[in-house]
Design an enzyme around this catalytic site. Structure first.
Site, PDB file in Angstrom:
ATOM      1  N   ASP A 235       0.833  -1.206   0.000  1.00  0.00           N
ATOM      2  CA  ASP A 235       0.000   0.000   0.000  1.00  0.00           C
ATOM      3  C   ASP A 235       0.871   1.262   0.000  1.00  0.00           C
ATOM      4  OD1 ASP A 235      -2.846   0.918   0.439  1.00  0.00           O
ATOM      5  OD2 ASP A 235      -1.937   1.879   2.180  1.00  0.00           O
ATOM      6  N   GLU A 298      14.624 -15.252   1.392  1.00  0.00           N
ATOM      7  CA  GLU A 298      14.918 -16.265   2.424  1.00  0.00           C
ATOM      8  C   GLU A 298      13.952 -17.439   2.308  1.00  0.00           C
ATOM      9  OE1 GLU A 298      14.287 -14.224   6.109  1.00  0.00           O
ATOM     10  OE2 GLU A 298      15.883 -12.761   5.708  1.00  0.00           O
TER      11      GLU A 298
HETATM   12  C1  NOJ Z   1      -4.437   2.901  -0.844  1.00  0.00           C
HETATM   13  C2  NOJ Z   1      -5.548   1.947  -0.577  1.00  0.00           C
HETATM   14  O1  NOJ Z   1      -5.798   1.212  -1.729  1.00  0.00           O
HETATM   15  C3  NOJ Z   1      -6.718   2.773  -0.120  1.00  0.00           C
HETATM   16  O2  NOJ Z   1      -7.912   2.047  -0.069  1.00  0.00           O
HETATM   17  C4  NOJ Z   1      -6.387   3.372   1.205  1.00  0.00           C
HETATM   18  O3  NOJ Z   1      -7.422   4.237   1.621  1.00  0.00           O
HETATM   19  C5  NOJ Z   1      -5.083   4.179   1.132  1.00  0.00           C
HETATM   20  N1  NOJ Z   1      -4.062   3.510   0.399  1.00  0.00           N
HETATM   21  C6  NOJ Z   1      -4.554   4.431   2.508  1.00  0.00           C
HETATM   22  O4  NOJ Z   1      -4.071   3.256   3.062  1.00  0.00           O
END
Ligand code: NOJ
Length: 587
Positions: A235, A298
């Protein structure tokens, strides 16, 4: 011309999944499965709900795995199911190494992995390293500790500006709207420091220059790898390092809320370059991924990392997938390209060139849980910036039939391209965005932080329909649903589409079978010219793919008349390729 688009082809040399011993199938090294994989995104809240509380869960996913075997996917990416107060639907993690009771238990996760592996389906877990939840143990410790303490040093705390520190440390705005800083009250009750949150105020950003943070995340990676995870979708993989000194910055109006969105100008075919923000795409992030690459090495089997990095241009994004970093990055410039033939051709060319230059496969994606579903997006008649969402007051609302026709054509085009492809749950059913959710049902922090000015992402997150006429369309047995489902979804339900010639589900099934049989994921693109400006045409491993993105039908040349139609996203009669239609031909 022979129409065989409803036929199921024989797949050369493919054993049935149950013939393959799970460990043998999933731990062989050297095949680099991710280069051509089709990865299905499950948004656990909305896939299948085993306990009937209206919120999808891990046992629900396990119970529906056969539908994914039947669809023909190679792997599943699970959006977050970790312990979380759910302020941002689980992207606010309070405990990275446990399952939230809403979704089940660690045992449920283990069962899901075992059952998926038994079907030769890999499991990719979502990793949220840019920020934690404000309910995370570390953030609570930071609030209880003093300015300058090691506890605060794990996050980005700063003194405010002005004589009394009452102004935010800089002018940055949150992706969800409003300021990116919140002031805390110190343990002695006085107004205190500020902390950075690029997203909601319940999502404080970690300080990734801190070694303790780095070590903790190595441990989190190992925790899930030990449990059998085949990799991670990372993310905000472009946001973890901030420019030294945290300088002021005002984003350009055309930029997407997550950065990027420069993209390709459909008029000129030129790359639009936007200035880069001091919190997106900083060089320092790459060192982190080189480190994680070693952690994954690993482990046996081919574990992978996929970057969510909204950066332009593609040549910059390709840095995330250099040989010692990640394996894949979501191709957001492709997702953001309008249904326009010259622009599609440019972005496909640039993707193959940019990723190819670093030895990585391109990926392709049209929908996910953050964007307007492409069955609606491709028919919007007014520009709709990423993150804005679509609701009752949005101008240029899509006509459903047009959107579905284009979505089917766009998906048929995407699934013929070499590289990895991502499918977001429900797109194989042709689901549209839910536009008329009542205000009181909306849950996206974007909606609240912009006082309803931006609708946000709830419309693409509504629980998906399995069974026509059943409570909650078979999402569960009770009829409960955390977001209300529309009344007119019977025709989208999986059971209505299964085995129905011409349904979107059958189109996807056939596309995935053919893709595998002809090894399209491992092939290449050779452009075919001469169809006019509205058409994208190429051949890949002996399959000719022709997509008409224009508004009028196109007559196919005589030498194609003997070709066998392997797949068509719409009805083909004679040699006429209708508007918004893609066809795959074997010659
Ligand atoms: C990207 C994620 O896909 C989204 O849903 C989220 O709100 C933001 N990052 C923050 O984590």
């Amino acid at each position: 011309m022979t129409i065989t688009s409803d036929a199921t082809p024989e797949l050369p040399g493919e054993g049935s999944v149950t013939d393959i011993a799970p460990e043998q199938a999933l731990t062989t090294t050297g095949d680099e499965w991710w280069r051509s994989a089709v990865i299905y995104q499950i948004y656990p809240r909305s896939f299948a709900d085993a306990n009937g509380d209206g919120m999808g869960d891990l046992p629900g996913i396990t119970s529906r795995l056969d539908s994914l075997t039947d669809l023909g996917v190679d792997a599943i990416w699970l959006s977050p199911f970790f312990t979380s107060p759910q302020k941002d639907a689980g992207y606010d993690v309070a405990d990275y190494c446990d399952v939230d009771p809403l979704f089940g238990t660690l045992d449920d996760f283990d069962r899901l992995v075992a059952e998926a592996h038994a079907r030769s389906i890999r499991i990719i877990v979502d990793l949220v390293p840019n920020h934690s939840s404000s309910e995370h143990e570390w953030f609570k410790q930071a609030l209880a500790a003093a300015p300058g303490s090691p506890e605060r040093a794990r996050y980005l705390f700063r003194d405010g500006k002005g004589a009394d520190g009452s102004e935010a440390p800089n002018n940055w705005e949150s992706v969800f709207g409003g300021p990116a800083w919140t002031r805390v009250t110190e343990p002695d009750g006085t107004p205190g420091q500020w902390y950075l949150h690029l997203f909601d105020q319940s999502q404080p950003d970690f300080d990734w220059t801190n070694d303790e943070v780095r070590e903790r995340f190595r441990g989190i990676l190992r925790f899930w790898l030990d449990r059998g995870a085949d990799g991670f979708r990372v993310d905000v993989a472009h946001g973890m390092i901030k420019e030294d000194g945290l300088p002021d910055y005002t984003p350009p109006a055309e930029g997407g809320s997550m950065g990027g969105a420069g993209g390709i100008d459909p008029e000129t075919g030129e790359q639009i370059e936007l200035p880069s923000a001091p919190y997106w795409g900083q060089e320092g992030v790459h060192e982190i991924y080189r480190d994680w690459h070693k952690v994954l090495d690993e482990y046996e089997g081919e574990r992978v990392l996929c970057a969510e990095a909204w950066v332009d241009p593609l040549s910059k994004m390709a840095k995330w997938v250099r040989p010692d970093e990640m394996q894949q990055a979501f191709n957001f410039p492709y997702l953001e390209t309008p249904w326009n033939a010259p622009a599609l051709r440019v972005v496909i060319d640039e993707s193959l060139a940019a990723f190819g230059a670093v030895g990585a496969p391109s990926t392709w994606v049209l929908s996910n849980h953050d964007v307007v579903r492409h069955a609606s997006r491709l028919a919007l008649t007014v520009e709709n910036p990423q993150g804005a969402g679509v609701g009752p007051k949005t101008p240029g609302k899509p006509v459903r039939e047009v959107g579905l026709r284009r979505a089917r054509a766009a998906s048929a085009l995407m699934l013929a391209l070499p590289g990895g492809a991502y499918i977001y749950q429900g797109e194989e059913l042709g689901l549209p965005e839910v536009i008329d959710l009542p205000d009181e049902a909306r849950q996206d922090p974007t909606w609240f932080r912009t006082n309803g000015e931006r609708y946000g992402r709830d419309g693409c997150r509504v629980p998906i329909p399995w069974q026509a006429g059943a409570p909650a369309y078979g999402f569960n047995e009770t009829g409960a649903s955390w977001l209300p489902q529309p009344d007119d979804w019977d025709d989208y339900a999986r059971d209505r589409q299964e085995g129905t010639p011409g349904s979107t589900l059958e189109l996807y099934r056939l596309a995935l079978q053919l893709r595998r049989a002809h090894q399209l994921g491992l092939g290449g693109v050779t452009w075919i010219d001469g169809f006019g400006d509205d058409v994208v045409a190429f051949s890949n491993n002996g399959v000719t793919v022709i997509a008409n993105a224009g508004e009028t039908a196109v007559e196919l040349p005589a030498d194609l008349l003997d070709a066998e139609v392997l797949l068509a996203s719409g009805t083909i009669e004679g040699a006429i390729l209708p508007a918004d239609t893609t066809v795959w031909l074997a010659r």
